[in-house]
Design a protein around this motif. Structure first.
Motif, PDB file in Angstrom:
ATOM      1  N   TRP A  27       0.845  -1.088  -0.002  1.00 12.71           N
ATOM      2  CA  TRP A  27       0.028  -0.046  -0.127  1.00 12.71           C
ATOM      3  C   TRP A  27       0.925   1.244   0.046  1.00 12.71           C
ATOM      4  O   TRP A  27       0.570   2.412  -0.562  1.00 12.71           O
ATOM      5  N   ARG A  28       2.044   1.202   0.712  1.00 19.64           N
ATOM      6  CA  ARG A  28       2.806   2.419   0.575  1.00 19.64           C
ATOM      7  C   ARG A  28       3.309   2.916  -0.698  1.00 19.64           C
ATOM      8  O   ARG A  28       3.524   3.934  -0.926  1.00 19.64           O
ATOM      9  N   ASP A  29       3.615   1.964  -1.498  1.00 23.88           N
ATOM     10  CA  ASP A  29       3.822   1.945  -2.871  1.00 23.88           C
ATOM     11  C   ASP A  29       2.860   2.572  -3.695  1.00 23.88           C
ATOM     12  O   ASP A  29       3.047   3.209  -4.841  1.00 23.88           O
ATOM     13  N   GLN A  30       1.568   2.901  -3.272  1.00 25.20           N
ATOM     14  CA  GLN A  30       0.808   3.336  -4.080  1.00 25.20           C
ATOM     15  C   GLN A  30       0.177   5.004  -3.584  1.00 25.20           C
ATOM     16  O   GLN A  30      -0.353   5.547  -4.234  1.00 25.20           O
ATOM     17  N   LEU A  31       0.837   5.175  -2.437  1.00 25.22           N
ATOM     18  CA  LEU A  31       0.686   6.554  -2.164  1.00 25.22           C
ATOM     19  C   LEU A  31       0.830   7.873  -2.961  1.00 25.22           C
ATOM     20  O   LEU A  31       0.169   8.790  -2.957  1.00 25.22           O
ATOM     21  N   GLN A  32       2.108   7.798  -3.620  1.00 28.20           N
ATOM     22  CA  GLN A  32       2.294   8.929  -4.676  1.00 28.20           C
ATOM     23  C   GLN A  32       1.333   9.039  -5.759  1.00 28.20           C
ATOM     24  O   GLN A  32       0.881   9.960  -6.102  1.00 28.20           O
ATOM     25  N   ALA A  33       1.234   7.845  -6.410  1.00 27.32           N
ATOM     26  CA  ALA A  33       0.159   7.866  -7.388  1.00 27.32           C
ATOM     27  C   ALA A  33      -1.234   8.508  -7.086  1.00 27.32           C
ATOM     28  O   ALA A  33      -1.834   9.430  -7.670  1.00 27.32           O
ATOM     29  N   ILE A  34      -1.735   8.132  -5.724  1.00 22.34           N
ATOM     30  CA  ILE A  34      -2.933   8.696  -5.251  1.00 22.34           C
ATOM     31  C   ILE A  34      -2.909  10.091  -4.823  1.00 22.34           C
ATOM     32  O   ILE A  34      -3.849  10.722  -5.214  1.00 22.34           O
ATOM     33  N   ARG A  35      -1.800  10.415  -4.299  1.00 22.86           N
ATOM     34  CA  ARG A  35      -1.514  11.879  -4.138  1.00 22.86           C
ATOM     35  C   ARG A  35      -1.636  12.827  -5.133  1.00 22.86           C
ATOM     36  O   ARG A  35      -2.061  13.916  -5.313  1.00 22.86           O
ATOM     37  N   ASN A  36      -1.034  12.145  -6.290  1.00 28.45           N
ATOM     38  CA  ASN A  36      -1.091  12.906  -7.621  1.00 28.45           C
ATOM     39  C   ASN A  36      -2.223  13.125  -8.041  1.00 28.45           C
ATOM     40  O   ASN A  36      -2.840  14.264  -8.595  1.00 28.45           O
ATOM     41  N   ILE A  37      -3.265  12.179  -7.873  1.00 31.28           N
ATOM     42  CA  ILE A  37      -4.641  12.483  -8.273  1.00 31.28           C
ATOM     43  C   ILE A  37      -5.451  13.281  -7.413  1.00 31.28           C
ATOM     44  O   ILE A  37      -6.180  14.230  -7.982  1.00 31.28           O
ATOM     45  N   THR A  38      -5.276  13.136  -6.153  1.00 30.56           N
ATOM     46  CA  THR A  38      -6.190  13.812  -5.218  1.00 30.56           C
ATOM     47  C   THR A  38      -5.558  15.349  -5.134  1.00 30.56           C
ATOM     48  O   THR A  38      -6.399  16.097  -4.587  1.00 30.56           O
ATOM     49  N   ALA A  39      -4.551  15.563  -5.483  1.00 31.70           N
ATOM     50  CA  ALA A  39      -4.114  16.790  -5.566  1.00 31.70           C
ATOM     51  C   ALA A  39      -4.518  17.822  -6.436  1.00 31.70           C
ATOM     52  O   ALA A  39      -4.992  18.945  -6.261  1.00 31.70           O
ATOM     53  N   SER A  40      -5.373  17.244  -7.365  1.00 30.51           N
ATOM     54  CA  SER A  40      -6.067  18.001  -8.508  1.00 30.51           C
ATOM     55  C   SER A  40      -7.426  17.794  -8.602  1.00 30.51           C
ATOM     56  O   SER A  40      -8.143  18.222  -9.250  1.00 30.51           O
ATOM     57  N   LEU A  41      -7.742  16.445  -8.258  1.00 30.69           N
ATOM     58  CA  LEU A  41      -9.229  16.161  -8.272  1.00 30.69           C
ATOM     59  C   LEU A  41     -10.080  16.387  -7.024  1.00 30.69           C
ATOM     60  O   LEU A  41      -9.813  16.029  -5.999  1.00 30.69           O
ATOM     61  N   GLN A  42     -11.213  17.219  -7.383  1.00 29.39           N
ATOM     62  CA  GLN A  42     -12.201  17.395  -6.464  1.00 29.39           C
ATOM     63  C   GLN A  42     -13.594  17.172  -6.884  1.00 29.39           C
ATOM     64  O   GLN A  42     -13.729  17.640  -8.109  1.00 29.39           O
ATOM     65  N   LEU A  43     -14.340  16.436  -6.255  1.00 29.17           N
ATOM     66  CA  LEU A  43     -15.761  15.851  -6.729  1.00 29.17           C
ATOM     67  C   LEU A  43     -16.633  17.251  -6.475  1.00 29.17           C
ATOM     68  O   LEU A  43     -16.901  17.320  -5.079  1.00 29.17           O
ATOM     69  N   LEU A  44     -17.105  17.721  -7.260  1.00 29.69           N
ATOM     70  CA  LEU A  44     -18.029  18.959  -7.193  1.00 29.69           C
ATOM     71  C   LEU A  44     -19.432  18.673  -7.719  1.00 29.69           C
ATOM     72  O   LEU A  44     -20.166  19.655  -7.806  1.00 29.69           O
ATOM     73  N   ASP A  45     -19.980  17.317  -7.614  1.00 24.56           N
ATOM     74  CA  ASP A  45     -21.428  17.316  -8.288  1.00 24.56           C
ATOM     75  C   ASP A  45     -22.410  17.937  -7.432  1.00 24.56           C
ATOM     76  O   ASP A  45     -22.367  17.960  -6.396  1.00 24.56           O
ATOM     77  N   GLU A  46     -23.488  18.583  -8.238  1.00 25.00           N
ATOM     78  CA  GLU A  46     -24.597  19.067  -7.594  1.00 25.00           C
ATOM     79  C   GLU A  46     -25.687  18.482  -8.069  1.00 25.00           C
ATOM     80  O   GLU A  46     -27.002  18.584  -7.231  1.00 25.00           O
ATOM     81  N   THR A  47     -25.682  17.575  -9.195  1.00 24.91           N
ATOM     82  CA  THR A  47     -26.843  16.830  -9.717  1.00 24.91           C
ATOM     83  C   THR A  47     -26.545  15.531  -9.773  1.00 24.91           C
ATOM     84  O   THR A  47     -25.537  15.047 -10.252  1.00 24.91           O
ATOM     85  N   PRO A  48     -27.459  14.386  -9.560  1.00 24.77           N
ATOM     86  CA  PRO A  48     -27.232  13.032  -9.815  1.00 24.77           C
ATOM     87  C   PRO A  48     -26.691  12.838 -11.345  1.00 24.77           C
ATOM     88  O   PRO A  48     -27.252  13.469 -12.272  1.00 24.77           O
ATOM     89  N   ASN A  49     -25.687  11.839 -11.358  1.00 23.95           N
ATOM     90  CA  ASN A  49     -25.293  11.483 -12.748  1.00 23.95           C
ATOM     91  C   ASN A  49     -24.677  10.170 -12.487  1.00 23.95           C
ATOM     92  O   ASN A  49     -23.529   9.802 -11.944  1.00 23.95           O
TER      93      ASN A  49
END
Length: 253
Positions: A27-49
């Motif tokens: 799992w530690r090997d996955q941290l950097q890849a996940i942080r690269n994604i979470t640094a720029s991805l925010q879910l801002l949904d306001e309507t169902p999809n």
């Protein structure tokens, strides 16, 4: 987010999940890849999809799995907090979604594991050091020691680990109960969800005062009995042992 970006994102998530299945300690090997994604991805949904939800749920679930791979030592809180924020955002859009409610409840339950582990370690050390050898005690002396032990146990409830455990387990049972209720209404109830909810209630009972914890243990037993009725589901061994020990007695009350 365009289709190619979503496809690449899901390929990464699937690779992380497959790697964890084969080598959980990676799992530690996955941290950097996940942080690269979470640094720029925010879910801002306001309507169902539903199309978006189909990739959002697995993504949060896998990231949360990595965040709490070592929950007893506190987990990876920046990723855990990201998962909680995104799930709560989606929950505003899908307030009765069983998977989202479960993810939030699990996040809080896993968040409690560090303080629960500290409590367990301290109590185990206390019980082993407290063992004594000597002549039998009189009844009055046994009562005095029992009273002192009860006072000491009540005092421990106000220490930091106990307070923190209750602070994380209360929202855990709130969301897991909502998940169970929604699953029952939608005929999606699973043994795994019931066991997770029971675990949260048992843990909260263990760190609460005897004046209030009886209801928590009762609710845990109700969930465990219901889980036993789910076809092709077997309780984890420690939960089955708990049910075998306390279930029959509780059912007579």
């Amino acid at each position: 987010m365009d289709e190619n970006t979503v496809r690449a994102l899901m390929s990464t998530v699937e690779l992380i999940a497959t790697t964890l299945d084969a080598a959980p300690d990676s799992w530690r090997d996955q941290l950097q890849a996940i942080r690269n994604i979470t640094a720029s991805l925010q879910l801002l949904d306001e309507t169902p999809n539903e199309g978006r939800k189909q990739w959002q749920l697995p993504l949060i679930s896998v990231f949360q799995r990595v965040a709490y791979a070592d929950a007893d030592n506190g987990g990876v809180m920046d990723i855990a907090n990201w998962c909680l924020r995104q799930t709560l955002t989606l929950l505003h859009v899908y307030p009765e979604d069983v998977d989202l409610l479960t993810l939030v409840g699990q996040n809080w339950l896993l968040r409690s594991q560090k303080s629960l582990a500290s409590i367990h370690h301290a109590e185990r050390g206390s019980s082993s050091s407290g063992a004594s050898q000597g002549p039998p005690l009189s009844q009055s002396e046994e009562q005095r020691l029992a009273t002192a032990a009860a006072i000491e146990a009540e005092d421990r409830l106000h220490t930091a680990d106990y307070v923190e455990a209750r602070g994380t387990l209360l929202p855990a049972i709130e969301y897991l109960k909502r998940a169970v209720d929604a699953a029952q209404t939608q005929e999606k109830l699973t043994g795994s969800l019931l066991s997770t909810a029971a675990e949260a209630y048992m843990s909260l009972g263990n760190v609460s005062s005897p004046r209030v914890n009886r209801q928590y243990f009762h609710d845990a037993l109700v969930y465990l009995r219901t889980a036993c009725e789910i076809p092709n589901y077997d309780l984890p061994l420690h939960l089955q042992q708990y049910l075998d020990e306390y279930g029959p007695l509780d059912s007579r009350n």
